[in-house]
Design a protein around this motif. Structure first.
Motif, mmCIF file in Angstrom:
data_model
loop_
_atom_site.group_PDB
_atom_site.id
_atom_site.type_symbol
_atom_site.label_atom_id
_atom_site.label_comp_id
_atom_site.label_asym_id
_atom_site.label_seq_id
_atom_site.Cartn_x
_atom_site.Cartn_y
_atom_site.Cartn_z
ATOM 1 N N HIS A 152 0.513 -1.301 -0.198
ATOM 2 C CA HIS A 152 0.300 0.000 -0.009
ATOM 3 C C HIS A 152 0.960 1.099 -0.320
ATOM 4 N N ALA A 153 2.037 1.390 1.013
ATOM 5 C CA ALA A 153 3.072 2.640 0.909
ATOM 6 C C ALA A 153 3.489 2.988 -0.632
ATOM 7 N N ILE A 154 3.449 2.051 -1.021
ATOM 8 C CA ILE A 154 4.679 2.056 -2.761
ATOM 9 C C ILE A 154 3.214 1.852 -3.348
ATOM 10 N N GLU A 155 1.828 1.583 -3.858
ATOM 11 C CA GLU A 155 0.914 1.902 -4.546
ATOM 12 C C GLU A 155 0.757 3.838 -4.112
ATOM 13 N N ALA A 156 0.468 3.639 -2.995
ATOM 14 C CA ALA A 156 0.403 5.057 -2.766
ATOM 15 C C ALA A 156 1.545 6.084 -3.263
ATOM 16 N N ALA A 157 2.738 5.117 -3.735
ATOM 17 C CA ALA A 157 3.949 7.115 -3.989
ATOM 18 C C ALA A 157 3.505 6.425 -5.236
ATOM 19 N N GLN A 158 3.542 5.590 -6.489
ATOM 20 C CA GLN A 158 2.194 5.178 -7.281
ATOM 21 C C GLN A 158 2.022 6.327 -7.758
ATOM 22 N N TYR A 159 0.705 6.069 -6.949
ATOM 23 C CA TYR A 159 -0.049 7.065 -7.469
ATOM 24 C C TYR A 159 0.379 9.077 -8.218
ATOM 25 N N LEU A 160 1.216 9.271 -6.745
ATOM 26 C CA LEU A 160 1.483 10.673 -6.206
ATOM 27 C C LEU A 160 2.312 10.841 -8.328
ATOM 28 N N GLN A 161 2.899 9.603 -8.301
ATOM 29 C CA GLN A 161 3.935 9.505 -9.888
ATOM 30 C C GLN A 161 2.696 9.859 -10.504
ATOM 31 N N SER A 162 1.540 9.567 -10.792
ATOM 32 C CA SER A 162 1.071 9.286 -11.820
ATOM 33 C C SER A 162 -0.177 9.955 -11.919
ATOM 34 N N GLU A 163 -0.621 10.301 -10.980
ATOM 35 C CA GLU A 163 -1.545 11.724 -10.864
ATOM 36 C C GLU A 163 -1.668 12.417 -11.529
ATOM 37 N N PRO A 164 -2.474 12.568 -12.368
ATOM 38 C CA PRO A 164 -1.729 13.802 -13.937
ATOM 39 C C PRO A 164 -2.736 15.379 -13.392
ATOM 40 N N LYS A 165 -3.532 15.016 -12.830
ATOM 41 C CA LYS A 165 -3.377 16.435 -11.581
ATOM 42 C C LYS A 165 -3.305 16.477 -10.712
ATOM 43 N N LEU A 166 -1.720 15.982 -10.262
ATOM 44 C CA LEU A 166 -1.531 16.171 -8.981
ATOM 45 C C LEU A 166 -1.666 17.378 -7.700
ATOM 46 N N ASP A 167 -1.463 18.612 -8.951
ATOM 47 C CA ASP A 167 -1.505 20.050 -8.547
ATOM 48 C C ASP A 167 -3.115 20.469 -7.880
ATOM 49 N N ALA A 168 -4.306 19.375 -8.491
ATOM 50 C CA ALA A 168 -4.655 19.629 -7.818
ATOM 51 C C ALA A 168 -5.862 19.099 -6.788
ATOM 52 N N ARG A 169 -4.702 17.806 -6.062
ATOM 53 C CA ARG A 169 -4.621 17.454 -4.829
ATOM 54 C C ARG A 169 -4.490 18.086 -3.869
ATOM 55 N N ILE A 170 -3.726 19.007 -3.913
ATOM 56 C CA ILE A 170 -2.929 20.151 -3.466
ATOM 57 C C ILE A 170 -3.482 20.646 -2.260
ATOM 58 N N ARG A 171 -3.205 20.754 -1.062
ATOM 59 C CA ARG A 171 -4.031 21.301 0.248
ATOM 60 C C ARG A 171 -3.061 22.308 1.172
ATOM 61 N N ARG A 172 -3.528 24.031 0.862
ATOM 62 C CA ARG A 172 -2.443 24.458 1.611
ATOM 63 C C ARG A 172 -3.150 24.935 2.790
ATOM 64 N N LYS A 173 -2.676 24.281 4.171
ATOM 65 C CA LYS A 173 -3.029 24.315 5.743
ATOM 66 C C LYS A 173 -2.112 25.778 6.272
ATOM 67 N N ILE A 174 -2.660 26.068 7.278
ATOM 68 C CA ILE A 174 -2.119 26.831 8.601
ATOM 69 C C ILE A 174 -1.866 25.814 9.844
ATOM 70 N N SER A 175 -0.642 25.730 10.174
ATOM 71 C CA SER A 175 -0.940 25.017 11.290
ATOM 72 C C SER A 175 -1.275 25.795 12.379
ATOM 73 N N THR A 176 -1.281 25.647 14.142
ATOM 74 C CA THR A 176 -2.220 26.076 15.145
ATOM 75 C C THR A 176 -1.523 27.001 15.591
ATOM 76 N N VAL A 177 -0.373 26.349 15.164
ATOM 77 C CA VAL A 177 0.861 27.900 15.886
ATOM 78 C C VAL A 177 0.865 28.551 14.114
ATOM 79 N N GLY A 178 0.303 28.753 13.502
ATOM 80 C CA GLY A 178 0.359 30.180 12.093
ATOM 81 C C GLY A 178 1.244 29.751 10.933
ATOM 82 N N ASP A 179 1.617 28.298 11.136
ATOM 83 C CA ASP A 179 3.255 27.550 10.488
ATOM 84 C C ASP A 179 2.618 27.319 8.851
ATOM 85 N N PRO A 180 3.124 27.314 7.603
ATOM 86 C CA PRO A 180 1.960 26.597 6.601
ATOM 87 C C PRO A 180 2.732 25.743 6.366
ATOM 88 N N TYR A 181 1.692 25.128 5.249
ATOM 89 C CA TYR A 181 1.887 23.341 5.115
ATOM 90 C C TYR A 181 1.274 23.111 4.461
#
Length: 112
Positions: free
Chosen positions: A38-67
């Motif tokens: 499953h770990a390898i399959e997940a990495a391969q998913y990221l390799q092959s996802e044609p719209k990877l940018d649409a799968r990204i979510r910008r967040k702010i931690s509870t202490v205000g750090d972006p991730y």
């Protein structure tokens, strides 16, 4: 230098991957998986996802750090970045993800 997905076993016996840039810096760390497959399959998913940018979510931690996090199938968080000192640093991390993930080699470090 190209990036790589390093799949490893955690201390609790579960599996995860780190996407590393060519310089060895970790771009992204996955959630824990019950099996190596499953770990390898997940990495391969990221390799092959044609719209990877649409799968990204910008967040702010509870202490205000972006991730950012990346959603997998079923819109569950598949992996997340480190905490960044600024939004611009986070955006550079996202750019690095988009540059490296499609061509990164998947390496099973559990067999080494």
């Amino acid at each position: 230098m190209s990036g790589k997905f390093e799949v490893s076993k955690s201390k609790n016996g579960k599996y995860l991957f780190n996407l590393k840039a060519g310089n060895g810096q970790i771009i992204l760390t996955s959630q824990l998986f019950d099996s190596l497959h499953h770990a390898i399959e997940a990495a391969q998913y990221l390799q092959s996802e044609p719209k990877l940018d649409a799968r990204i979510r910008r967040k702010i931690s509870t202490v205000g750090d972006p991730y950012f996090s990346v959603l997998g199938r079923g819109d569950k968080v598949l992996a997340r970045s480190e905490m960044y000192s600024s939004s611009s640093a986070m955006e550079r991390g996202i750019d690095s993800l988009l540059d490296h993930a499609p061509t990164a080699q998947v390496i099973d470090t559990t067999a080494l």
